[in-house]
Design a protein around this motif. Structure first.
Motif, PDB file in Angstrom:
ATOM      1  N   PRO A 127       0.818  -1.221   0.000  1.00  0.00           N
ATOM      2  CA  PRO A 127       0.000   0.000   0.000  1.00  0.00           C
ATOM      3  C   PRO A 127       0.848   1.265   0.000  1.00  0.00           C
ATOM      4  CG  PRO A 127      -0.878  -1.604   1.556  1.00  0.00           C
ATOM      5  CD  PRO A 127       0.409  -2.165   1.064  1.00  0.00           C
ATOM      6  N   GLU A 128       1.981   1.234   0.697  1.00  0.00           N
ATOM      7  CA  GLU A 128       2.967   2.308   0.670  1.00  0.00           C
ATOM      8  C   GLU A 128       4.313   1.722   1.080  1.00  0.00           C
ATOM      9  OE1 GLU A 128       1.647   5.289   3.374  1.00  0.00           O
ATOM     10  OE2 GLU A 128       2.093   4.109   5.151  1.00  0.00           O
ATOM     11  N   PRO A 129       5.415   2.315   0.642  1.00  0.00           N
ATOM     12  CA  PRO A 129       6.729   1.785   1.021  1.00  0.00           C
ATOM     13  C   PRO A 129       6.909   1.773   2.539  1.00  0.00           C
ATOM     14  CG  PRO A 129       6.939   3.333  -0.788  1.00  0.00           C
ATOM     15  CD  PRO A 129       5.527   3.445  -0.299  1.00  0.00           C
ATOM     16  N   ILE A 130       7.632   0.776   3.029  1.00  0.00           N
ATOM     17  CA  ILE A 130       7.842   0.639   4.464  1.00  0.00           C
ATOM     18  C   ILE A 130       9.342   0.579   4.778  1.00  0.00           C
ATOM     19  CG2 ILE A 130       5.630  -0.461   4.955  1.00  0.00           C
ATOM     20  CD1 ILE A 130       7.045  -3.175   4.921  1.00  0.00           C
ATOM     21  N   PHE A 131       9.684   0.998   5.988  1.00  0.00           N
ATOM     22  CA  PHE A 131      11.051   0.978   6.494  1.00  0.00           C
ATOM     23  C   PHE A 131      11.235  -0.295   7.292  1.00  0.00           C
ATOM     24  CE2 PHE A 131      14.033   2.636   9.943  1.00  0.00           C
ATOM     25  CZ  PHE A 131      15.172   2.625   9.143  1.00  0.00           C
ATOM     26  N   THR A 132      12.182  -1.150   6.871  1.00  0.00           N
ATOM     27  CA  THR A 132      12.379  -2.443   7.532  1.00  0.00           C
ATOM     28  C   THR A 132      13.864  -2.641   7.842  1.00  0.00           C
ATOM     29  OG1 THR A 132      12.621  -3.638   5.422  1.00  0.00           O
ATOM     30  CG2 THR A 132      10.397  -3.408   6.314  1.00  0.00           C
ATOM     31  N   PRO A 133      14.379  -1.958   8.842  1.00  0.00           N
ATOM     32  CA  PRO A 133      15.811  -2.015   9.142  1.00  0.00           C
ATOM     33  C   PRO A 133      16.249  -3.394   9.637  1.00  0.00           C
ATOM     34  CG  PRO A 133      14.634  -0.895  10.906  1.00  0.00           C
ATOM     35  CD  PRO A 133      13.640  -1.123   9.809  1.00  0.00           C
ATOM     36  N   SER A 134      17.557  -3.588   9.652  1.00  0.00           N
ATOM     37  CA  SER A 134      18.108  -4.827  10.204  1.00  0.00           C
ATOM     38  C   SER A 134      19.417  -4.509  10.899  1.00  0.00           C
ATOM     39  CB  SER A 134      18.327  -5.869   9.098  1.00  0.00           C
ATOM     40  OG  SER A 134      19.455  -5.538   8.312  1.00  0.00           O
ATOM     41  N   GLU A 170      12.731   8.252   1.434  1.00  0.00           N
ATOM     42  CA  GLU A 170      12.825   9.268   0.381  1.00  0.00           C
ATOM     43  C   GLU A 170      13.787   8.829  -0.717  1.00  0.00           C
ATOM     44  OE1 GLU A 170      11.988  12.900  -1.618  1.00  0.00           O
ATOM     45  OE2 GLU A 170      10.929  11.582  -0.219  1.00  0.00           O
ATOM     46  N   VAL A 171      14.898   8.192  -0.355  1.00  0.00           N
ATOM     47  CA  VAL A 171      15.802   7.621  -1.361  1.00  0.00           C
ATOM     48  C   VAL A 171      15.045   6.601  -2.207  1.00  0.00           C
ATOM     49  CG1 VAL A 171      17.768   6.051  -1.671  1.00  0.00           C
ATOM     50  CG2 VAL A 171      17.983   8.041  -0.167  1.00  0.00           C
ATOM     51  N   SER A 176      12.824   5.129  -7.133  1.00  0.00           N
ATOM     52  CA  SER A 176      11.774   4.372  -7.833  1.00  0.00           C
ATOM     53  C   SER A 176      11.150   5.187  -8.957  1.00  0.00           C
ATOM     54  CB  SER A 176      10.688   3.941  -6.841  1.00  0.00           C
ATOM     55  OG  SER A 176      11.203   3.011  -5.909  1.00  0.00           O
ATOM     56  N   GLU A 177      10.966   6.481  -8.714  1.00  0.00           N
ATOM     57  CA  GLU A 177      10.406   7.347  -9.753  1.00  0.00           C
ATOM     58  C   GLU A 177      11.326   7.404 -10.972  1.00  0.00           C
ATOM     59  OE1 GLU A 177       9.770  11.119  -7.935  1.00  0.00           O
ATOM     60  OE2 GLU A 177       7.877  10.525  -6.974  1.00  0.00           O
ATOM     61  N   ILE A 178      12.624   7.541 -10.716  1.00  0.00           N
ATOM     62  CA  ILE A 178      13.589   7.596 -11.817  1.00  0.00           C
ATOM     63  C   ILE A 178      13.632   6.261 -12.557  1.00  0.00           C
ATOM     64  CG2 ILE A 178      16.056   7.783 -12.351  1.00  0.00           C
ATOM     65  CD1 ILE A 178      16.218   9.807  -9.984  1.00  0.00           C
ATOM     66  N   ALA A 179      13.708   5.151 -11.801  1.00  0.00           N
ATOM     67  CA  ALA A 179      13.792   3.828 -12.415  1.00  0.00           C
ATOM     68  C   ALA A 179      12.543   3.514 -13.244  1.00  0.00           C
ATOM     69  CB  ALA A 179      13.999   2.765 -11.344  1.00  0.00           C
ATOM     70  N   GLY A 183      11.590   1.745 -17.236  1.00  0.00           N
ATOM     71  CA  GLY A 183      10.958   0.434 -17.305  1.00  0.00           C
ATOM     72  C   GLY A 183      11.425  -0.536 -16.248  1.00  0.00           C
ATOM     73  N   ILE A 184      11.920  -0.001 -15.113  1.00  0.00           N
ATOM     74  CA  ILE A 184      12.452  -0.845 -14.035  1.00  0.00           C
ATOM     75  C   ILE A 184      11.703  -0.558 -12.741  1.00  0.00           C
ATOM     76  CG2 ILE A 184      14.483  -1.261 -12.573  1.00  0.00           C
ATOM     77  CD1 ILE A 184      16.213  -0.807 -15.036  1.00  0.00           C
ATOM     78  N   ILE A 185      11.334  -1.613 -12.037  1.00  0.00           N
ATOM     79  CA  ILE A 185      10.760  -1.518 -10.696  1.00  0.00           C
ATOM     80  C   ILE A 185      11.876  -1.761  -9.685  1.00  0.00           C
ATOM     81  CG2 ILE A 185       9.278  -2.687  -9.008  1.00  0.00           C
ATOM     82  CD1 ILE A 185       7.362  -3.331 -11.316  1.00  0.00           C
TER      83      ILE A 185
END
Length: 279
Positions: A127-134, A170-171, A176-179, A183-185
């Protein structure tokens, strides 16, 4: 120069006050360095990172001092950079369901404490990008382990944890917008962040490369199935499906045809993103 550290992919040298970061052709999967190098990989990662550093310089500064003031033998695969005090957290953003995130979701409907809706399948867009640190483990120190946001706060403090989350997302968003225009996800990505002498937060290591991100061909993407990879996931799948390797040292030798197929994916994603032909 003095060799300070040899990592899974990069060798770090001290040269006066600066560091020289040299990207090798080594490749690692599941935190294990495989015995077979991928030709040109180090140069591709270096040049692609430099391209992304330039594209996203207004999001967060980076550690680059020079891409040309490096020893001749490392030309094309080395960066002269600032010394950063690295934050010992891997900063990961996910926009799609894949890899370890998919396994966590299937088990408990959450990824690193982020609750997700029912009904998602492999490769689903979140639904929206998530932050998943490790955690960030040293070479030979074991596998990185997922962290919730609260656990990240415990490690680095609330203010820094919030800034890491903001910058990482934000990165990911901008990248993602540029890619997408190529034609790249970008399914997910990992960045490493540190502080410079003046306390400024900066990106180090690499940025939005096939080693640190999952790249998919948008024309082949469909929820519920595995899209065509343009990153080292191809190599992970080969190792899982074609060897009996238990993911511990030593890793398996990579056959010539798999080396070539892996290199071709790195070249393709470089050329599609930058618009430049790989020499």
């Amino acid at each position: 120069m003095e060799l300070l550290h040899s990592g899974k992919v990069r060798d770090v040298y001290a040269d006066g006050e600066d560091l020289v970061l040299v990207t090798s052709d080594r490749i690692s999967i599941y935190d294990v360095i495989l015995p077979t190098p991928i030709p040109d990989k180090g140069k591709i990662l270096t040049q692609l990172s430099l391209w992304w550093f330039e594209q996203l310089a207004d999001v967060i500064p980076n550690h680059v001092i020079s891409a040309t003031d490096v020893p001749t033998e490392f030309a094309g695969r080395a960066i002269r950079c600032e010394r950063l005090e690295m934050v010992m957290v891997e900063c990961i953003a996910r926009g799609y369901l894949a890899g370890s995130g998919l396994k966590d979701y299937e088990r408990e409907r959450t990824i690193s404490g982020n609750l997700l809706p029912e009904g998602l399948v492999e490769s689903s867009k979140l639904p929206e990008p998530i932050f998943t640190p490790s955690t960030k483990e040293p070479v030979g120190g074991g596998h990185d382990a997922p962290l919730t946001f609260d656990e990240t706060v415990e490690r680095v403090g609330k203010e820094l944890a919030e800034e890491l989350r903001r910058v990482t997302l934000e990165v990911y968003r901008r990248g993602s917008e540029i890619a997408a225009t190529k034609g790249i996800i970008i399914a997910d990505t990992k960045i490493e962040v540190g502080r410079s002498k003046d306390g400024a937060l900066k990106i180090g290591d690499e940025l939005l490369t096939p080693d640190s991100s999952r790249f998919w061909d948008v024309a082949d993407w469909q929820p519920g199935r595995v899209p065509r990879y343009l990153d080292k996931q191809f190599l992970r799948d080969w190792a899982t499906q074609n060897t009996d390797w238990d993911r511990t040292e030593p890793g398996p030798e990579i056959p010539d045809e798999v080396v070539e197929a892996t290199r071709n994916r790195y070249v393709e994603v470089y050329e599609r993103l930058t618009g430049d032909r790989w020499r």
